[in-house]
Design a protein around this motif. Structure first.
Motif, short mmCIF file in Angstrom:
data_model
loop_
_atom_site.label_atom_id
_atom_site.label_comp_id
_atom_site.label_asym_id
_atom_site.label_seq_id
_atom_site.Cartn_x
_atom_site.Cartn_y
_atom_site.Cartn_z
N THR A 12 0.86 -1.19 0.00
CA THR A 12 0.00 0.00 0.00
C THR A 12 0.90 1.24 0.00
N GLY A 13 0.43 2.29 -0.69
CA GLY A 13 1.28 3.48 -0.83
C GLY A 13 2.53 3.14 -1.62
N GLY A 14 2.35 2.34 -2.67
CA GLY A 14 3.52 1.88 -3.44
C GLY A 14 3.85 2.75 -4.63
N SER A 15 3.18 3.89 -4.75
CA SER A 15 3.39 4.73 -5.94
C SER A 15 4.61 5.63 -5.82
N ARG A 16 5.03 5.91 -4.60
CA ARG A 16 6.18 6.81 -4.40
C ARG A 16 6.79 6.56 -3.02
N GLY A 17 7.86 7.27 -2.72
CA GLY A 17 8.46 7.21 -1.39
C GLY A 17 8.91 5.81 -0.99
N LEU A 18 8.67 5.48 0.28
CA LEU A 18 9.17 4.21 0.83
C LEU A 18 8.52 3.01 0.14
N GLY A 19 7.22 3.14 -0.18
CA GLY A 19 6.51 2.03 -0.82
C GLY A 19 7.07 1.72 -2.19
N GLY A 37 -2.56 3.07 -4.23
CA GLY A 37 -2.49 4.48 -3.85
C GLY A 37 -3.72 5.17 -4.41
N ARG A 38 -3.77 6.49 -4.28
CA ARG A 38 -4.95 7.21 -4.78
C ARG A 38 -4.70 7.85 -6.13
N ASN A 39 -3.44 7.99 -6.54
CA ASN A 39 -3.10 8.68 -7.78
C ASN A 39 -2.75 7.66 -8.87
N GLU A 40 -3.67 7.53 -9.84
CA GLU A 40 -3.51 6.47 -10.85
C GLU A 40 -2.27 6.68 -11.71
N PHE A 62 -7.24 3.10 -4.75
CA PHE A 62 -8.26 3.24 -3.70
C PHE A 62 -7.67 3.93 -2.49
N ASP A 63 -8.58 4.48 -1.70
CA ASP A 63 -8.19 5.14 -0.46
C ASP A 63 -8.27 4.09 0.65
N VAL A 64 -7.17 3.86 1.35
CA VAL A 64 -7.18 2.80 2.38
C VAL A 64 -8.16 3.10 3.51
N SER A 65 -8.61 4.35 3.62
CA SER A 65 -9.52 4.68 4.73
C SER A 65 -10.97 4.35 4.41
N ASN A 89 2.15 -2.89 4.71
CA ASN A 89 1.19 -1.84 5.09
C ASN A 89 1.97 -0.55 5.29
N ASN A 90 2.08 0.21 4.20
CA ASN A 90 2.96 1.37 4.20
C ASN A 90 2.22 2.71 4.01
N ALA A 91 1.04 2.68 3.37
CA ALA A 91 0.34 3.95 3.06
C ALA A 91 0.13 4.76 4.34
N ALA A 154 -1.74 13.73 16.59
CA ALA A 154 -2.52 12.86 15.68
C ALA A 154 -1.62 11.78 15.09
N TYR A 155 -0.48 12.20 14.55
CA TYR A 155 0.43 11.25 13.91
C TYR A 155 0.96 10.24 14.93
N SER A 156 1.36 10.73 16.10
CA SER A 156 1.88 9.81 17.13
C SER A 156 0.78 8.86 17.60
N SER A 158 -1.69 7.72 15.94
CA SER A 158 -1.91 6.71 14.90
C SER A 158 -0.77 5.70 14.89
N LYS A 159 0.46 6.17 15.05
CA LYS A 159 1.62 5.27 14.93
C LYS A 159 1.85 4.45 16.21
N PHE A 160 1.48 5.01 17.40
CA PHE A 160 1.49 4.19 18.63
C PHE A 160 0.48 3.05 18.45
N THR A 187 13.53 9.69 10.30
CA THR A 187 13.28 10.49 9.09
C THR A 187 13.99 9.94 7.86
N ILE A 188 13.23 9.78 6.77
CA ILE A 188 13.77 9.30 5.49
C ILE A 188 13.36 10.31 4.41
N ALA A 189 14.28 10.59 3.48
CA ALA A 189 14.04 11.64 2.49
C ALA A 189 12.98 11.23 1.46
N THR A 190 11.72 11.51 1.75
CA THR A 190 10.61 11.28 0.82
C THR A 190 9.80 12.58 0.74
N ASP A 191 8.77 12.58 -0.13
CA ASP A 191 7.88 13.76 -0.22
C ASP A 191 7.35 14.13 1.16
N1 LIG Z 1 9.51 9.49 5.36
C1 LIG Z 1 9.70 9.40 6.66
O1 LIG Z 1 10.52 10.14 7.24
C2 LIG Z 1 8.95 8.38 7.48
C3 LIG Z 1 9.46 8.03 8.74
C4 LIG Z 1 8.78 7.09 9.51
C5 LIG Z 1 7.63 6.49 9.01
N2 LIG Z 1 7.16 6.85 7.78
C6 LIG Z 1 5.94 6.19 7.30
O2 LIG Z 1 6.26 5.52 6.09
C7 LIG Z 1 5.10 5.40 5.27
C8 LIG Z 1 5.42 5.90 3.87
O3 LIG Z 1 5.77 7.27 3.97
P1 LIG Z 1 6.54 8.07 2.82
O4 LIG Z 1 7.56 8.89 3.51
O5 LIG Z 1 6.94 7.16 1.74
O6 LIG Z 1 5.36 9.05 2.36
P2 LIG Z 1 4.98 9.64 0.92
O7 LIG Z 1 6.18 9.85 0.11
O8 LIG Z 1 4.07 10.78 1.22
O9 LIG Z 1 4.13 8.44 0.26
C9 LIG Z 1 2.94 8.03 0.87
C10 LIG Z 1 2.31 6.92 0.05
O10 LIG Z 1 1.08 6.54 0.67
C11 LIG Z 1 0.00 6.71 -0.25
N3 LIG Z 1 -1.19 7.14 0.48
C12 LIG Z 1 -1.30 8.18 1.33
N4 LIG Z 1 -2.55 8.29 1.81
C13 LIG Z 1 -3.25 7.27 1.25
C14 LIG Z 1 -4.59 6.83 1.36
N5 LIG Z 1 -5.48 7.47 2.14
N6 LIG Z 1 -4.97 5.75 0.65
C15 LIG Z 1 -4.09 5.12 -0.15
N7 LIG Z 1 -2.80 5.45 -0.28
C16 LIG Z 1 -2.38 6.54 0.41
C17 LIG Z 1 0.51 7.76 -1.25
O11 LIG Z 1 -0.09 7.67 -2.52
P3 LIG Z 1 -1.28 8.67 -2.98
O12 LIG Z 1 -0.93 10.02 -2.46
O13 LIG Z 1 -1.33 8.54 -4.45
O14 LIG Z 1 -2.49 8.11 -2.33
C18 LIG Z 1 1.98 7.36 -1.36
O15 LIG Z 1 2.13 6.27 -2.24
C19 LIG Z 1 4.00 6.20 5.98
O16 LIG Z 1 3.19 5.31 6.72
C20 LIG Z 1 4.78 7.10 6.93
O17 LIG Z 1 4.02 7.49 8.04
C21 LIG Z 1 7.79 7.77 6.99
#
Ligand SMILES: NC(=O)c1ccc[n+]([C@@H]2O[C@H](COP(=O)([O-])OP(=O)(O)OC[C@H]3O[C@@H](n4cnc5c(N)ncnc54)[C@H](OP(=O)(O)O)[C@@H]3O)[C@@H](O)[C@H]2O)c1
Length: 239
Positions: A12-19, A37-40, A62-65, A89-91, A154-156, A158-160, A187-191
């Motif tokens: 999930t969330g495999g379109s960019r970043g960590l996924g 992800g949500r962006n086709e 689809f939106d995971v929520s 489970n990454n989204a 909010a973020y904490s 959810s993650k706790f 922290t990891i360098a993503t959007d």
């Molecule tokens: N980067 C960090 O520093 C860091 C550190 C610790 C943990 N994390 C966790 O790692 C995970 C990935 O983060 P990231 O940094 O790779 O973020 P990101 O670059 O913003 O990517 C997030 C991904 O999740 C998808 N997504 C977001 N909301 C969604 C929804 N409601 N339904 C379906 N897909 C959804 C996005 O796709 P769409 O926008 O197209 O839906 C995108 O593919 C997250 O759970 C984040 O909390 C990140």
């Protein structure tokens, strides 16, 4: 060491970043991958890159929520892949703001996406893993799931919650030969990190990169079946 070739994964969330980095690392190991992800457009671009690595790749928008959509789309992906062995489970979404300042809808959406979304997707994938008496679930929490900070309520929260759910699930399904791993990366360098103003994509030598995270997941999956990476905290070497 386990060979991952021809395993089938949903990320999930495999379109960019960590996924996306995880999807590419999986494809390099010969794993067939479905990304969501949500962006086709972003999903299609990722699927093209995956296919160029010689694996089967597919996607679902689809939106995971939204539990109704999760039910329909996970069913479709399992059919398209011809089964599922690995769920990542990454989204997730993040936003900072004090408890008082953050809008109620935004606070709720963070919980609904990061916690409820993970629960919905897991609930739909788990029966397949239990039925085949094997599987892998990797749940992405965060250092924010270990410590609360001002403006991360909010973020904490959810993650706790993800850690609590993930550890409970791990204890439920060990008997089914399903390994559940809870990750708490820093922290990891993503959007996400750039948008929050906590990382700069240019500082490659000092800031964790998505590929580092993907490498950790692959290493965990390659452990012999008798061993399980229960949890892992990925930190950068320098503070
Ligand atoms: N980067 C960090 O520093 C860091 C550190 C610790 C943990 N994390 C966790 O790692 C995970 C990935 O983060 P990231 O940094 O790779 O973020 P990101 O670059 O913003 O990517 C997030 C991904 O999740 C998808 N997504 C977001 N909301 C969604 C929804 N409601 N339904 C379906 N897909 C959804 C996005 O796709 P769409 O926008 O197209 O839906 C995108 O593919 C997250 O759970 C984040 O909390 C990140």
């Amino acid at each position: 060491m386990q060979n991952l070739r021809n395993k089938k994964a949903i990320i999930t969330g495999g379109s960019r970043g960590l996924g996306k980095a995880t999807a590419l690392a999986f494809a390099q190991e010969g794993v067939h991958v479905a990304v969501t992800g949500r962006n086709e457009k972003a999903l299609q671009a990722t699927v093209n890159e995956l296919q160029q690595l010689g694996v089967q790749a597919t996607y679902a928008v689809f939106d995971v929520s939204n539990y109704d959509d999760v039910q329909v789309q996970i069913k479709k992906l399992v059919t398209d892949l011809g089964g599922v062995d690995i769920l990542v489970n990454n989204a997730g979404i993040a936003a900072f703001g004090t408890l008082n300042d953050m809008d109620v809808n935004q606070w709720t959406q963070i919980i609904q996406t990061n916690l409820m979304g993970m629960y919905y997707v897991t609930k739909e994938v788990l029966p397949h893993l239990i039925q085949q008496n094997s599987g892998e679930i990797i749940n992405v929490s965060s250092t924010a799931g270990l410590n609360g900070n001002a403006s991360t309520s909010a973020y904490s929260a959810s993650k706790f919650a993800v850690i609590g759910m993930s550890e409970s699930l791990m204890k439920e399904v060990r008997k089914n030969n399903i390994r559940v791993c809870t990750l708490t990366p820093s922290t990891i360098a993503t959007d996400m990190a750039v948008d929050l103003g906590i990382a700069d994509k240019e500082s490659e030598d000092s800031v964790l990169q998505p590929e580092d995270f993907a490498e950790l997941i692959v290493a965990g999956l390659k452990l012999p079946k008798r061993a399980m990476l229960k949890s892992a905290a990925l930190w950068s070497t320098n503070p």
